[in-house]
Design an enzyme around this catalytic site. Structure first.
Site, short mmCIF file in Angstrom:
data_model
loop_
_atom_site.label_atom_id
_atom_site.label_comp_id
_atom_site.label_asym_id
_atom_site.label_seq_id
_atom_site.Cartn_x
_atom_site.Cartn_y
_atom_site.Cartn_z
N LYS A 214 20.98 24.99 21.30
CA LYS A 214 21.80 24.51 20.18
C LYS A 214 22.12 25.67 19.23
CE LYS A 214 21.73 21.25 16.37
NZ LYS A 214 21.11 20.12 15.71
N GLU A 220 12.57 32.30 22.82
CA GLU A 220 12.21 32.14 24.24
C GLU A 220 13.46 32.07 25.12
OE1 GLU A 220 11.16 30.32 21.71
OE2 GLU A 220 9.08 29.68 21.94
N GLY A 274 18.37 18.45 18.41
CA GLY A 274 17.95 19.02 19.70
C GLY A 274 17.29 18.00 20.61
N ARG A 275 16.32 17.26 20.07
CA ARG A 275 15.58 16.31 20.92
C ARG A 275 16.38 15.06 21.24
NH1 ARG A 275 13.62 17.24 16.02
NH2 ARG A 275 13.41 15.58 14.49
N GLU A 361 7.99 15.17 17.31
CA GLU A 361 8.76 16.09 16.45
C GLU A 361 9.53 15.28 15.40
OE1 GLU A 361 10.27 20.14 17.91
OE2 GLU A 361 12.13 19.04 17.72
N HIS A 392 -6.70 7.00 37.63
CA HIS A 392 -7.79 7.81 38.17
C HIS A 392 -8.09 9.01 37.29
CE1 HIS A 392 -7.91 5.50 41.91
NE2 HIS A 392 -6.61 5.37 41.70
N LYS A 517 6.78 30.21 14.18
CA LYS A 517 7.81 31.16 14.64
C LYS A 517 7.79 32.41 13.76
CE LYS A 517 11.21 27.70 16.17
NZ LYS A 517 12.54 27.14 15.90
O1 F6P Z 1 10.92 23.47 18.76
C1 F6P Z 1 11.85 23.55 17.76
C2 F6P Z 1 13.26 23.37 18.23
O2 F6P Z 1 14.09 23.66 17.18
C3 F6P Z 1 13.54 22.00 18.80
O3 F6P Z 1 13.83 21.06 17.83
C4 F6P Z 1 14.67 22.30 19.71
O4 F6P Z 1 14.87 21.26 20.61
C5 F6P Z 1 14.19 23.57 20.35
O5 F6P Z 1 13.57 24.26 19.30
C6 F6P Z 1 15.24 24.41 21.01
O6 F6P Z 1 16.23 24.81 20.12
P1 F6P Z 1 17.61 25.41 20.62
O7 F6P Z 1 18.32 24.36 21.41
O8 F6P Z 1 18.35 25.79 19.37
O9 F6P Z 1 17.33 26.61 21.48
#
Ligand code: F6P
Length: 560
Positions: A214, A220, A274-275, A361, A392, A517
């Site tokens: 987003k 990462e 995002g979620r 979240e 199990h 972060k």
């Molecule tokens: O973990 C925090 C967060 O901002 C989530 O809300 C989001 O889904 C994720 O990081 C990834 O963010 P992006 O889509 O901006 O890479």
């Protein structure tokens, strides 16, 4: 009614429920389940789904009181404000309109006065066209070969939802047929092991990389994107990026800066959290590449069906509302902090991990939407595994240890039925026998008297006794097609929103993920300077200094 700055816990409806807990403590599900009228009133059907919440520790009176709580929380108004595109995510000053992502073409849903549905469909049409080009082989890679494998890079909401849907569709006969010869993989973790796993056995010549973020700034995702860009350019040269890398983002400027052709970028909007983004290009692009757009469109339709149900059905028959209210009851009144999500379907193995993010979240908050500290806990600890695997593993604790409300999710018709000659039942019936048995085992338990009648030796009776009275609910889906997967997703999304609306929190921001972060940035800088200039560790506490020292002295990471 509660004013916007009042806490829900100050309302009469909340206090009334607090008092009612004592009444419920005197009941046992064994007795509640024998009241057929009560049970009948706790069955809800919609669009092929059957919800049975008769095994909740609730009476008809409890439900009335919960509906009063919904009124006190102004739930009707809050739902309308969401669908009307008001900036209900007030700390980020944004609308919350994931429902627009699956709205029919002729729907009108406005954000800041503008109908967003045409924009949504522009992107969907673009995905349809692009995915058809890739799937048909009319779009080829740098060496002229069709791109049959896709790696979607993304994390959190840019990963978990698409992974859940992909896993659910992998064995659906229609989706399976349309995915023949193709692979979809997900690269999320920054752990280089995840890169190794993803590229293992793939050839850059036939691979398309979709970078999903987003913000297009997530550490990462961006490092993983640079790593796979290297993998592609090392094999095929820098110009291959245009053919082998595309992006999904709200930040198209950064996509271009990264080196991806803006024509190959698929947009979404800041009013999609995002979620809550699996129905945007975040999920629709990778899933359409794998299964074809027509399958994914069915998924969107399933979600849309629940959206309409949620928006227009009276609360006493409204599945997400009932589920949300019951979760509030379990967490805030009965004091059960966790919830187990137990799909009796291997295809739903990634459902609980997705709902963990959607729920935790969203609702893991400590202050009200107006910033007031909350005198009660919000959110719940979600976890789960498909049945019967979970049985199990952790069910022992659920049966005789802590009380954890369970969601049992069952499917009437298996995606992949197996009937073995001579067996008592089909394999799916065997699975479903457990789906039907577990809720009753939890609700009824087993008394010492029953054990005595079975001649169980006295010393074992305490160990073999089950207290019962452990709540669960059962959701039965007719089958697990793309449409049903969409329904399931939307039910849980809206249920989480209902919980947040009642608790009076902002379920659509996530400030709690920021601090870690920031601290990682400080560590990253230190690692860089220690490795390149031998700079001494500075600014960390005793514990972190010791750990970092050990890491630097003993790790064999190459000097950058
Ligand atoms: O973990 C925090 C967060 O901002 C989530 O809300 C989001 O889904 C994720 O990081 C990834 O963010 P992006 O889509 O901006 O890479």
């Amino acid at each position: 009614m509660a004013s916007s700055t009042a806490l829900i816990s100050d309302t009469e409806a909340w206090k009334d429920l607090k008092g009612h807990v004592e009444d419920i403590k005197k009941t046992h599900l064994r007795d509640l389940m024998s009241d057929a009228n009560r049970c009948q009133s706790m069955m809800m059907e919609f669009d092929g789904l059957l919800l049975d919440y008769s095994r909740q520790r609730a009476t008809v009176e409890t439900m009335d009181k919960l509906l009063n709580l919904a009124k006190a929380a102004q739930l009707t108004e809050k739902i309308s404000r969401m669908f009307n595109g008001e900036h209900i995510n007030s700390t980020e000053n944004r609308s919350v309109l994931h429902v627009a992502l699956r709205a029919p073409k002729d729907a009108v849903i406005k954000a800041d006065g503008k109908n967003v549905v045409p924009e949504v469909w522009n992107v969907l049409d673009k995905i349809k066209e692009f995915s058809e080009k890739i799937r048909s082989g009319s779009w080829v890679g740098a060496t002229g070969k069709p791109l049959k494998d896709v790696i979607a890079i993304g994390i959190g909401g840019s990963f978990l939802g698409p992974l859940f849907v992909h896993t659910a569709l992998q064995t659906d006969p229609e989706a399976l047929e349309s995915a023949k010869g193709r692979q979809l993989r997900f690269l999320a973790n920054i752990d280089p092991v995840d890169v190794a796993r993803n590229i293992n056995g793939l050839n850059p010549e036939t691979t398309l990389v979709v970078v999903v973020s987003k913000t297009f700034t997530t550490a990462e995702t961006m490092l993983n994107a640079r790593t796979l860009r290297d993998w592609i350019t090392a094999a095929l040269g820098a110009s291959a990026v245009a053919k082998h890398m595309v992006a999904v983002s709200t930040n198209l400027a950064l996509v271009e800066k990264f080196g991806i052709d803006p024509n190959n970028a698929f947009a979404f909007w800041d009013w999609v959290g995002g979620r809550y983004s699996v129905c945007s290009a975040v999920g629709v692009l990778p899933l359409s590449l794998q299964y074809g757009f027509s399958v994914v469109e069915k998924f969107l339709k399933g979600a849309s069906s629940i959206d309409q149900h949620f928006q227009s059905t009276p609360f006493e028959k409204n599945i997400p509302v009932l589920l949300g209210l019951l979760s509030v009851w379990n967490v805030s009144f009965l004091g059960y902090p966790a919830r187990a999500i137990l799909p009796y379907s291997q295809a739903l193995e990634k459902f609980a991990p997705h709902i963990q993010q959607v729920s935790m979240e969203s609702n893991g908050k400590g202050v009200s939407i107006d910033g007031l500290p909350l005198p009660f806990e919000t959110g719940e600890i979600d976890f789960g595994e498909p049945g019967t695997n979970g049985q199990h593993s952790f069910y022992q604790l659920i049966h005789q240890g802590r009380v954890i409300p369970c969601d049992f999710i069952g499917i009437v018709k298996s995606q992949q039925p197996v009937y073995l000659k001579g067996e008592v039942v089909s394999n799916h019936d065997e699975l479903m026998s457990n789906f039907f048995a577990q809720p009753d085992a939890l609700a009824y338990g087993k008394t010492p008297e029953q054990l005595q009648k079975e001649n169980v030796s006295e010393n074992l009776i305490p160990h073999k006794t089950f207290s019962g009275n452990r709540p669960s609910l059962s959701l039965l889906l007719p089958e697990l097609t793309a449409y049903n997967v969409g329904q399931l997703l939307a039910i849980y999304e809206h249920r989480v929103a209902v919980q947040g609306f009642v608790w009076g929190i902002n379920s659509f921001d996530q400030w709690g993920v920021e601090l870690g972060k920031v601290l990682a940035t400080q560590v990253r800088k230190q690692l860089h300077s220690s490795r390149t200039q031998g700079t001494a560790l500075e600014g960390f506490n005793y514990s972190t200094t010791t750990l970092l020292k050990r890491y630097l002295e003993t790790s064999s990471e190459p000097q950058m």
